[in-house]
Design an enzyme around this catalytic site. Structure first.
Site, short mmCIF file in Angstrom:
data_model
loop_
_atom_site.label_atom_id
_atom_site.label_comp_id
_atom_site.label_asym_id
_atom_site.label_seq_id
_atom_site.Cartn_x
_atom_site.Cartn_y
_atom_site.Cartn_z
N TYR A 180 10.32 -0.76 -14.65
CA TYR A 180 9.44 -1.03 -13.55
C TYR A 180 9.62 -2.71 -12.85
CZ TYR A 180 5.56 -1.47 -10.34
OH TYR A 180 4.86 -1.99 -9.05
N GLU A 208 9.19 -2.76 -4.41
CA GLU A 208 8.77 -1.95 -5.58
C GLU A 208 10.06 -0.93 -6.06
OE1 GLU A 208 4.79 0.01 -7.53
OE2 GLU A 208 5.74 0.72 -5.46
#
Length: 422
Positions: free
Chosen positions: A144, A232
């Site tokens: 992530y 993101e």
């Protein structure tokens, strides 16, 4: 899908009418395929892909872009997260599918033009106008990565986690030690040391460390050059051929930068946005649609919040947050009324104006003109106070309109709630 941790770190919510509502933020949201094209231009590794809007385009893309692919990822394109676990109103489960090449046309055809409902769309869902066909990678590790703006450090903050491809919120709650945060000095920019800390937080298993550091630096460069408010990537993945790839990404951009990011802001898809908010933005009004029955038109964000709270206190539910600002024109007031009356859930309208810079007579003239252009089928409660209040009240009185006047905010909220009941 990619919403995750930044929902807590970068967004704000307000509790109105007993429900949590997302605040309007200064950001442009673009589709996944648009974000992938933008990242590719900045040297970031992304899967090969193409966006299509019809079955004919799907057929052409499979012949020209994926002639030798045995499997392809088919992704519905809507501006909301949770697509993979979403459900189409047609009954099809999932907005993201990995399918055999000969099945791509069929599954894409079942997505296009259909409404996809996810946790973030609400029960009304969003229509899928485009589908993104992407190369299927053999992934060996999923991580992530995100960059957001951090108030505490007064600059960009990079967030990294060695586990990705899943709900980062749940992971942050259960294993906070896995979340690595690296604040970046906005004046010096990202250094090799900063990028190395991020890569250490990602802990890639097969990708080259130096190449990974360069990818992190390029992502930061994109974030700054394109005036992002959020970037993101989930998952930030490693492939079987040792590449670090942004397999799925979400980018938001600061609306204040529209004047210098014309190419990016031309990507805006208004069909995916609340039409009331689109109309409000064109009229330079601050509007957020809610789920209640009392439409509110107020000047000033603080007064608007107080108005919604007092409506709730008296047992009502606000239908919106609408701040006309301190220098609204008559035309803007007319547009505000058009937006309020276009909402079928609105059963009454409460106008609460405390005139400082905003003059009560301007508001009153706008209300009268709006009534001439819009059929007011619901009761209107008006509370005016402040600059030119006497002129404003006289304009309303001489208009012959059937209005419910109020002396103060408490009285106005109470009368609005009663107007619905009657």
């Amino acid at each position: 899908m990619v919403r995750g941790l930044l929902g807590k770190l970068a967004s704000r919510s307000l509790s109105v009418a007993g429900k949590w509502q997302q605040q309007q933020l200064r950001r442009l949201n673009i589709h996944e395929y648009q974000g992938a094209e933008l990242m590719s231009k900045h040297g970031i590794n992304v899967p090969k892909g193409v966006a299509v809007g019809s079955v004919e385009e799907v057929r052409k893309a499979m012949q020209e872009v994926f002639p030798n692919q045995s499997e392809v990822v088919v992704k519905s394109q809507i501006l909301a997260g949770g697509r993979g676990l979403g459900t189409f109103k047609s009954g099809l489960k999932g907005g993201v599918h990995i399918v055999k090449a000969d099945q791509v046309e069929d599954i894409a055809g079942k997505m296009l033009g259909q409404i996809l409902v996810t946790k973030q769309t609400g029960p009304q869902g969003k229509v899928v106008s485009k589908v993104y066909l992407a190369e299927k990678f053999s992934l060996v590790n999923e991580m992530y990565f995100a960059i957001t703006l951090d108030r505490k450090s007064a600059g960009p903050l990079i967030i990294a986690c060695k586990k990705g491809g899943t709900s980062i919120e749940d992971l942050a709650e259960q294993h906070p030690e896995l979340i690595v945060k690296v604040p970046i000095d906005v004046f010096t920019g990202i250094t090799d040391e900063d990028a190395a800390k991020v890569v250490d937080g990602l802990s890639p298993k097969v990708a080259d460390r130096n190449a990974s550091i360069e990818q992190v630096k390029k992502l930061y460069e994109l974030f700054c050059k394109c005036d992002c408010t959020m970037l993101e990537i989930n998952p930030f993945a490693e492939t079987s051929d040792n590449q670090l790839v942004a397999a799925d990404a979400k980018l938001n951009f600061d609306d204040n930068a529209a004047f210098r990011q014309k190419e990016i802001f031309a990507l805006r898809d208004p069909t995916q946005e609340d039409p009331r908010e689109v109309a409000a933005a064109k009229a330079d009004l601050n509007y957020i649609g809610l789920d209640g029955e009392i439409g509110c038109m107020v000047n000033g964000a603080g007064l608007a919040m107080a108005t919604m709270d007092i409506i709730k206190l008296h047992g009502g539910t606000p239908a919106n947050f609408l701040d006309v600002g301190g220098n609204a024109s008559e035309n803007q007031v007319v547009e505000a009324f058009k937006i309020l009356t276009s909402d079928e859930k609105v059963k009454a309208i409460l106008v609460n104006i405390f005139g400082g810079i905003m003059k009560c007579d301007v508001i009153a003239s706008g209300i009268v003109n709006a009534a001439k252009q819009v059929q007011l089928k619901v009761p209107v409660v008006v509370r005016l106070e402040g600059t030119n209040v006497d002129q404003g009240k006289r304009i309303l009185k001489e208009s012959g309109m059937t209005l419910i006047t109020a002396e103060d905010l408490d009285d106005a909220a109470e009368k609005a709630v009663k107007a619905i009941a009657s």
